[in-house]
Design a protein around this motif. Sequence first.
Motif, PDB file in Angstrom:
ATOM      1  N   HIS B 139      38.123  35.450  35.842  1.00 44.84           N
ATOM      2  CA  HIS B 139      39.365  36.212  35.999  1.00 44.84           C
ATOM      3  C   HIS B 139      40.603  35.397  36.366  1.00 44.84           C
ATOM      4  O   HIS B 139      41.719  35.888  36.196  1.00 44.84           O
ATOM      5  CB  HIS B 139      39.167  37.310  37.057  1.00 44.84           C
ATOM      6  N   ALA B 279      43.770  45.063  39.141  1.00 42.90           N
ATOM      7  CA  ALA B 279      42.481  44.780  38.487  1.00 42.90           C
ATOM      8  C   ALA B 279      41.492  44.136  39.464  1.00 42.90           C
ATOM      9  O   ALA B 279      40.523  43.502  39.056  1.00 42.90           O
ATOM     10  CB  ALA B 279      42.695  43.884  37.267  1.00 42.90           C
ATOM     11  N   ARG B 282      37.709  45.124  39.329  1.00 49.13           N
ATOM     12  CA  ARG B 282      36.961  44.578  38.193  1.00 49.13           C
ATOM     13  C   ARG B 282      36.499  43.160  38.517  1.00 49.13           C
ATOM     14  O   ARG B 282      35.341  42.787  38.295  1.00 49.13           O
ATOM     15  CB  ARG B 282      37.842  44.581  36.931  1.00 49.13           C
ATOM     16  N   THR B 286      32.567  41.563  39.201  1.00 46.87           N
ATOM     17  CA  THR B 286      31.963  40.372  38.592  1.00 46.87           C
ATOM     18  C   THR B 286      31.196  39.584  39.650  1.00 46.87           C
ATOM     19  O   THR B 286      30.042  39.182  39.478  1.00 46.87           O
ATOM     20  CB  THR B 286      33.063  39.455  38.016  1.00 46.87           C
TER      21      THR B 286
END
Lengths: 584, 584
Positions: B139, B279, B282, B286
């Motif tokens: 990310h 975000a 998200r 992970t």
Amino acid sequence: MPYTAPFAEQRFVLDVIADLPGLAALPQYANATPDMVDAILSESAKLASNVFAPLNPIGDKTHAKLANRVVTLPPGFADAYRLYIEGGWAGLGVAESHGGQGLPFAVAVAVQEQLTSANMAFALCMMLSQGAIEALAVHASPDLQDRYLAKLVSGEWTGTMNLTEPGAGSDVGALKTRAEPAPDGSYRIKGTKIYITWGEHDAAENIVHLVLARLPDAPPGIKGISLFICPKFRPDGSRNDLVCTGLEHKLGIHASPTCTMSFGDNDNCTGYLVGAEGAGMRAMFTMMNNARVQVGLQGVAIAEAATQHAVHFARQRVQSAKFGAGRDPVRIIDHADVRRTLMTCRALTEATRALVYLNASAVDRSHAGDVAGTGLADFLTPISKAWATDTGVEVASLALQVFGGMGYVEETGAAQFLRDARIAPIYEGTNGIQALDLVGRKLGLDGGAHWQELFAQIRDTIGDLTAHADLKTIAPWLDDALAATQAATIWMTGANNPDDIAAGATPFLRMMGLTLGGWLLAKQALTAAAYLASGNGDPAFLTAKITTARFYAEQILPQVAALSGPVTRGAALLYAIPEADLAA
Amino acid sequence: MPYTAPFAEQRFVLDVIADLPGLAALPQYANATPDMVDAILSESAKLASNVFAPLNPIGDKTHAKLANRVVTLPPGFADAYRLYIEGGWAGLGVAESHGGQGLPFAVAVAVQEQLTSANMAFALCMMLSQGAIEALAVHASPDLQDRYLAKLVSGEWTGTMNLTEPGAGSDVGALKTRAEPAPDGSYRIKGTKIYITWGEHDAAENIVHLVLARLPDAPPGIKGISLFICPKFRPDGSRNDLVCTGLEHKLGIHASPTCTMSFGDNDNCTGYLVGAEGAGMRAMFTMMNNARVQVGLQGVAIAEAATQHAVHFARQRVQSAKFGAGRDPVRIIDHADVRRTLMTCRALTEATRALVYLNASAVDRSHAGDVAGTGLADFLTPISKAWATDTGVEVASLALQVFGGMGYVEETGAAQFLRDARIAPIYEGTNGIQALDLVGRKLGLDGGAHWQELFAQIRDTIGDLTAHADLKTIAPWLDDALAATQAATIWMTGANNPDDIAAGATPFLRMMGLTLGGWLLAKQALTAAAYLASGNGDPAFLTAKITTARFYAEQILPQVAALSGPVTRGAALLYAIPEADLAA
């Protein structure tokens, strides 16, 4: 954490399962009138909640400490012990002829449950003294009783049980402590004992150690063992030659001093023979059987306390929305998964309590000369001890989980319950030993009369359930559990290979415990329904009783049938992997 | 207690269950040749046994300590960490493009298992860093990767995960930490985080905190959360405005500093946005999915270590004659009841290991772009996490029991395993949360493709067993378990009332775990039998594999059917008792 005695529950189980009215009808328990028992349990509840419970986290943090051979208890414990003496609690279940209050063991057990829920490490002291009283009341000479029993019954002195040695744990017969006769009729004791609970402390004037030892000419094994009183202070006030040389650093029960005791370092430890030479194990078993029921009770008591604690937390902690229900966070008690956990804790607590109280009641009947009571008490004891203590650990762990991360930090006290509970499956005979006792001795007792009688009673209960409009859904669950347990029992009693029997012992005991627990809850549900129908008692309490019995039947009893295979598979596979290959 | 890596077992499970040959055939895992994996696991075994294991009791006794806002690790830990860096272990499972060795996650998991068995509290540090690496690799911008990833991959810096706040535990969306944009493009972070594992320590030059926070205009709940890097030291070497203000006093993992972290006390905590605004969850998922598999692995690792420890003790400790066999005392490993306990420990350890390695392998396939691998990994993760950690606690407790009284005193280390293991069902999402994830999200993933595929594979295995002369006795046990699990799955996917689904979630996850475990052991038994027939491999190891699969099938799989009722009974009874009446 605050503790509230489950007064209504205890009274109900005493009446319905321990048959307190029946006990009170016996001359020796005539004191156990309903008013008297109510008064006792209310008073002991105050002692538990106000005195014992506040000391529980303190004891856990501070530990009992040894310095210069003196054991110092955590702050507050000695004062609390004085309140225990002053309340006359030590003699509650002791016969009036020995200076006690002559109440049934079942009532003493209810009191002990409260004290143990509030502070297990502390209540262990009382438990050991009660065992010592029992052993001396049955086996000691009048002279020894005169010198030692009164002060134990008053609580001014405490008692201990000295069996274990470094090489003699489960195998008591391997012990090596020696007793040499002395000219004055006493004995000189020499040896080292380990894991002696409350072996040394500063809360009582004197400590009465009951010590197993061998005479010089004694045969090997259990038959060569005799029992001796070794007081910390001799009758003339002099210090006896015995000393605490170490304390164990344990997972839990930190306030309970677990001592290594050295007897006769200077060849001057005075001991007095209790009962006949070579009869030590018999006397010790008197004490141990009482203690095994009370250790089972520890499982119940921790389960009760841990459940209360978790329910209290779950009613306050707000976290997350309900599953599938929007975004508004709710108290975690509203989450179905948490509710399942709490109901499981509750059901297991009530089931084990009923079993232990039934066992205590059978002990009372035995003391009153009822031979069937003796057999039932003997039969139930390993089940109470092992199943209730395994369950206590299970419930403490479930309750801890309710707290999430807060359960893992020590501040909340949830972890202490788990740490304290974990000793109970180990001491007073590991649960493996209990299982072997059940299959090796207890199943065959009186030709199997006791399990046959219990199964007949369960069948009666199933009949009553089936005939009851509101409770008939419980019947098939109990019926399945009984069928599986009965088949396993018949397999056990028919098996010839000792390895096969031993291989199935632990799951078999679990089957017995689970089934008896379900039966006793169902019995209570039937009574609760009858009380409700007649407008007798608190409807909320009685309705909850029925719900709990149903929950246990639906959710927990199915485990019984799953144990049939494990019980009856035999030992062959257990020995198939060479031991050197069992682990890397 | 000494630790020996179960090398043969790990290799076998990697090959047969994780399909290491299949993974090595993928371009990105071409490094994972058999020789390379052998060499790695032999080297990591030395690190685990010689460096990590000796520090385990030291860490437990000494604890990580906080003074003047500095956390000091127990003696030896910082030196051991240097050896870990020097060995290049931190980058084992990291892609070569990010400076790692490009080995499969499954291999990294096998290494991490060894380190965790040897010293769970210490290995947690490595686990958190691996999660941070994963999150940044996926990310973070190339610029942030340049600045932070290399030092994490080398191990010179360590990483943390900052989610929990006092009012936001399971409910991450409730968090309140704030992030204000600063003129230079960075952010100013302000807030308090709790339970931050390895949040502060003295073994690494820098600590990369991954922190979840809200921008001023962010929407409420999960969508308003962004992820930030808050380094302990900024790129210019200055100390960032973040500090450890407290350490938790925990039941176990004492060497792992569990920190309360305060960010921005002086309004000067610099944070760098990872990924897009809003975000954060998200990115955190992970990291968390990786971590959940690795927490499941902790259950396996403790089960392995505790089992080894108990087997070692049982082979030495002499106590009591065998049941029904005279008076000669034997080593306790010869007692059938102890042997049952050890076989149970072994079977559960191997079953959970197989599940977690399969899960890791699916993660690898997912990373290689295999969509079915992604779905399988997602499906298995809650089962690995919850079932393996519950089982880790169960095995640690069984192993402790083998020691009798010596298990309850802290000197032997048996109690430490239980204390350490007990966190794993709680963190990275409690096991209750995992169960809700399974029934709420994972069952319906890709239209139920993953459980359908798994059940089809189990049916294939049952077919293979049935056709196999020596293994056909396993088939009916697995068949019964599959039938019950499948029926429960169909009930779950058809249920409409969210409360009913949530009520059955925990026993349903357990059914899944038990059944998948039995299947994976049976698969290994089939391969072992084929290897034996072809003279391939160590016959003792392969025969033991078959015995363990059979034991699990006969003794443990019957539990599955007993969970059918609990899964499908619904929620009504759970709410029948008013909450105020749930406990005294």
